[in-house]
Design an enzyme around this catalytic site. Structure first.
Site, PDB file in Angstrom:
ATOM      1  N   LYS A  18      -1.702 -22.803  62.331  1.00 43.06           N
ATOM      2  CA  LYS A  18      -2.784 -22.321  63.182  1.00 43.06           C
ATOM      3  C   LYS A  18      -3.980 -23.237  62.993  1.00 43.06           C
ATOM      4  O   LYS A  18      -4.425 -23.455  61.877  1.00 43.06           O
ATOM      5  CB  LYS A  18      -3.171 -20.888  62.816  1.00 43.06           C
ATOM      6  CG  LYS A  18      -2.255 -19.810  63.366  1.00 43.06           C
ATOM      7  CD  LYS A  18      -2.415 -19.579  64.843  1.00 43.06           C
ATOM      8  CE  LYS A  18      -3.760 -18.966  65.184  1.00 43.06           C
ATOM      9  NZ  LYS A  18      -3.944 -17.580  64.709  1.00 43.06           N
ATOM     10  N   HIS A  19      -4.509 -23.766  64.069  1.00 41.66           N
ATOM     11  CA  HIS A  19      -5.719 -24.596  64.037  1.00 41.66           C
ATOM     12  C   HIS A  19      -5.610 -25.738  63.028  1.00 41.66           C
ATOM     13  O   HIS A  19      -6.479 -25.950  62.183  1.00 41.66           O
ATOM     14  CB  HIS A  19      -6.947 -23.734  63.797  1.00 41.66           C
ATOM     15  CG  HIS A  19      -7.205 -22.766  64.910  1.00 41.66           C
ATOM     16  ND1 HIS A  19      -7.596 -23.169  66.172  1.00 41.66           N
ATOM     17  CD2 HIS A  19      -7.079 -21.419  64.969  1.00 41.66           C
ATOM     18  CE1 HIS A  19      -7.721 -22.114  66.957  1.00 41.66           C
ATOM     19  NE2 HIS A  19      -7.405 -21.046  66.252  1.00 41.66           N
TER      20      HIS A  19
ATOM     21  N   ASN B 271     -11.368 -29.051  51.951  1.00 43.75           N
ATOM     22  CA  ASN B 271     -10.714 -28.840  50.670  1.00 43.75           C
ATOM     23  C   ASN B 271      -9.645 -27.761  50.794  1.00 43.75           C
ATOM     24  O   ASN B 271      -9.798 -26.840  51.576  1.00 43.75           O
ATOM     25  CB  ASN B 271     -11.727 -28.397  49.619  1.00 43.75           C
ATOM     26  CG  ASN B 271     -12.624 -29.518  49.123  1.00 43.75           C
ATOM     27  OD1 ASN B 271     -12.224 -30.669  49.037  1.00 43.75           O
ATOM     28  ND2 ASN B 271     -13.851 -29.154  48.775  1.00 43.75           N
TER      29      ASN B 271
ATOM     30  N   HIS C 143      -7.973 -34.703  57.022  1.00 43.55           N
ATOM     31  CA  HIS C 143      -8.996 -34.319  57.993  1.00 43.55           C
ATOM     32  C   HIS C 143      -8.620 -34.858  59.381  1.00 43.55           C
ATOM     33  O   HIS C 143      -7.894 -35.827  59.486  1.00 43.55           O
ATOM     34  CB  HIS C 143     -10.362 -34.887  57.603  1.00 43.55           C
ATOM     35  CG  HIS C 143     -10.943 -34.238  56.377  1.00 43.55           C
ATOM     36  ND1 HIS C 143     -11.505 -32.982  56.399  1.00 43.55           N
ATOM     37  CD2 HIS C 143     -11.014 -34.679  55.097  1.00 43.55           C
ATOM     38  CE1 HIS C 143     -11.934 -32.680  55.181  1.00 43.55           C
ATOM     39  NE2 HIS C 143     -11.649 -33.681  54.376  1.00 43.55           N
TER      40      HIS C 143
END
Length: 392
Positions: free
Chosen positions: A67-68, A231, A392
């Protein structure tokens, strides 16, 4: 096919949107059903890398629930226990394949966060997996192949609009990857770092007894973290991620978030939760929501008059804080992984409260000695991997 037009980008106002191969080669993915969007493909490509690496590292079928652009759960295909079947809404008599077990366990790590997920499978999607997917609220699935029966089942989901993506399992990405932010292009090498048992050789605690099952759990944790927004901290038990704390600015907040999710996962196995008297007409998603509220401090929202009648045949007793604490205290044998070093021993203290016995983290903090001392206090086993896993 070199490119694929998407409905829009992250948001409806971000148009045009597409995925394409900048070198002119064919895309390694095919859309077999539906119309995946921008975020769908971000989830699909990240989750595929996770399950592919997990299968290569463990030799077991692997699945993830995304999810996301972060995993809500990931797992390898170990058989389901009777308790697993009860808490994941699986018929006790249902015949399950290893890849179906892998996805059910991945979805079960955090069923609330997995609502509307993107599923990833390291193996062919078979009928058993497709039947379970059909009954869950999910946006799509990526796999290297699909059986004819599975594809037929999935094409009936979401009124025919369920997203089904096939990926070439032999596809290897270019060694360099690029990303545009605010009109400025970033370049870096693709993260090809291999995670396997060799990474776990540096055991820094006095207790150096690391069983094979814990090694698998460490690998599951580390590969999951490799594709989790940083993180991040991940708790794993029996080949299944049971709590992922993603995208926190503070390491201890990652550890607390992942620990609270692991605690909720374990609370779902308690007699109080497994014995909840749900009405027969209450859907899976509504049961998940009711359970989440029932085991939280806001339990009155589902137990007060006028509310409990909507989901239960009779009003359940309150699951008291003392009862929950006592149940969580029986949890043991959990592994905790971190994508960067623990700066303080407080992370170990918090992990211990969720049954953590094994820890894998990069090491390299100026307070490593204090972190190790804290682990030794509880006779834990801690490995320093020497490798940061930011994503990221």
């Amino acid at each position: 096919m070199n490119e694929l037009e998407l409905k829009y980008g992250c948001n409806p106002n971000q148009k045009p949107a597409r995925i394409f191969m900048p070198d002119g080669s064919d895309l390694p993915v095919k859309v077999l059903n539906g119309r995946p969007g921008f975020i769908n493909f971000l989830d699909a490509l990240n989750s595929w890398q996770l399950v592919k690496e997990l299968k290569e590292a463990t030799g077991l079928p692997a699945a993830a629930s995304f999810k996301h652009v972060s995993p809500a759960g990931a797992a390898v295909g170990k058989p389901l226990s009777a308790t697993d079947r009860a808490m994941y809404f699986v018929d006790p008599a249902e015949e399950l394949t290893p890849i179906a077990c892998a996805y059910i366990r991945a979805r079960g790590a955090d069923r609330l966060c997995s609502y509307g997920d993107w599923a990833a499978l390291s193996e062919e999607c078979d009928a058993a997996t497709a039947r379970y997917l059909k009954a869950e609220v999910s946006d799509g699935v990526i796999a290297p192949s699909y059986s004819e029966e599975a594809l037929e089942i999935l094409r009936t989901k979401k009124k025919g609009g369920y997203n089904v993506v096939q990926i070439d399992p032999d596809y290897v990405p270019a060694p360099q990857e690029y990303k545009d932010v605010f009109g400025i292009r970033f370049e870096q090498g693709h993260n090809n770092f291999k995670i396997d048992e060799a990474l776990l050789a540096n055991i820094v605690t006095a207790n150096k007894e690391l069983p094979e099952a814990a090694k698998i759990d460490m690998i599951v944790a580390l590969i999951t973290l490799k594709y989790t927004q940083s993180n991040s901290v991940c708790y794993v038990k029996d080949g299944q991620a049971i709590g992922v704390g993603a995208g926190q600015q503070s390491r201890i907040h990652c550890t607390r978030l992942a620990g609270s999710k692991a605690d909720n996962w374990y609370l779902r196995q308690s007699p109080q939760v497994l014995g909840l008297p749900f009405r027969a007409d209450v859907r899976r998603a509504d049961r998940d929501n009711a359970i989440d509220v029932y085991i939280s401090d806001e339990y009155d929202d589902v137990l007060r008059d006028g509310e409990w009648q909507k989901v239960f045949t009779e009003r359940p007793a309150v699951f008291t804080p003392e009862e929950k604490k006592a149940w969580i205290a029986t949890q043991s044998g959990v592994t905790c992984g971190s994508d960067a070093f623990f700066p303080f021993g407080d992370n170990v203290e918090r992990a211990r409260k969720s049954g953590v016995q094994y820890i894998a983290e990069p090491g390299g903090s100026i307070r490593d000695d204090h972190v190790i001392m804290t682990a030794d206090r509880y006779n834990m086993v801690m490995c320093f991997t020497g490798m940061r896993l930011f994503h990221h």
